[in-house]
Design a protein around this motif. Structure first.
Motif, short mmCIF file in Angstrom:
data_model
loop_
_atom_site.label_atom_id
_atom_site.label_comp_id
_atom_site.label_asym_id
_atom_site.label_seq_id
_atom_site.Cartn_x
_atom_site.Cartn_y
_atom_site.Cartn_z
N ASN A 117 0.83 -1.20 0.00
CA ASN A 117 0.00 0.00 0.00
C ASN A 117 0.87 1.25 0.00
O ASN A 117 1.90 1.28 0.66
CB ASN A 117 -0.87 0.08 1.26
CG ASN A 117 -1.63 -1.18 1.55
OD1 ASN A 117 -1.05 -2.12 2.07
ND2 ASN A 117 -2.90 -1.19 1.26
N PHE A 119 -0.10 5.21 0.91
CA PHE A 119 -1.14 6.12 1.39
C PHE A 119 -0.63 7.56 1.31
O PHE A 119 0.52 7.83 1.65
CB PHE A 119 -1.48 5.83 2.85
CG PHE A 119 -2.02 4.45 3.09
CD1 PHE A 119 -3.38 4.20 3.01
CD2 PHE A 119 -1.17 3.41 3.39
CE1 PHE A 119 -3.87 2.93 3.24
CE2 PHE A 119 -1.65 2.13 3.62
CZ PHE A 119 -3.02 1.89 3.54
N GLU A 130 -5.10 6.20 -1.70
CA GLU A 130 -4.44 4.92 -1.46
C GLU A 130 -4.23 4.20 -2.78
O GLU A 130 -5.14 4.13 -3.61
CB GLU A 130 -5.29 4.05 -0.53
CG GLU A 130 -4.67 2.69 -0.26
CD GLU A 130 -5.52 1.81 0.64
OE1 GLU A 130 -5.03 0.72 0.98
OE2 GLU A 130 -6.65 2.19 0.99
#
Length: 151
Positions: A117, A119, A130
């Motif tokens: 991920n 962010f 995201e």
């Protein structure tokens, strides 16, 4: 970087937001970690969503998987961004309506989603964007849908 939170506080907010999305507890608190008006999600295969779409995805995940957990691995913070490894696990006990190949029936097996991920945070420490990458091939095998990959 956030004008309000330190790096460690942003990481703690990120970890807590994930825990709330996976558990489903306290939706109002979960909302407070996101810019719910401007949030954008970019996932594998061109799957894009706003905050409502992300929330619906996690609702389907909670409905399909029992004994859910989330954990974060390596976390790197740079400016307004935090990148991390994420594992979401659960036992596949009910239909999963939001799988990468559409609705799937449960198999009773333990399933692991292995994610990367990135962010982006705004100046007030809320998540505004995201980007996610995952190994859908392995995920589909865990879901019992591996045969769909060769079709």
């Amino acid at each position: 970087m956030s004008d309000v939170y330190t790096r460690d506080e942003l990481v703690a907010r990120l970890v807590r937001a994930g825990e709330l999305e996976v558990s489903g507890e306290n939706p109002e608190e979960a909302d407070s970690y996101f810019d719910i008006e401007n949030f954008s999600f970019h996932g594998p295969g061109g799957f894009d969503a706003d905050y409502a779409g992300l929330t619906e995805y996690f609702r389907s995940l909670r409905a399909a998987f029992a004994h859910r957990t989330i954990r974060r691995g390596i976390i790197i913070a740079e400016g307004d961004y935090i990148a991390c490894q994420t594992w979401i696990e659960g036992t596949f006990v009910h239909p999963f309506t939001h799988s990468p190949v559409g609705p799937l029936e449960p198999t009773g097996t333990r399933v692991v989603m292995d994610l990367m991920n990135i962010f982006k945070f705004d100046a007030t420490g809320r998540i505004v964007e995201e980007h996610v990458r995952t190994d859908n091939r392995t995920f589909l095998h865990h879901l019992g849908a591996g045969a769909l990959l060769s079709a």
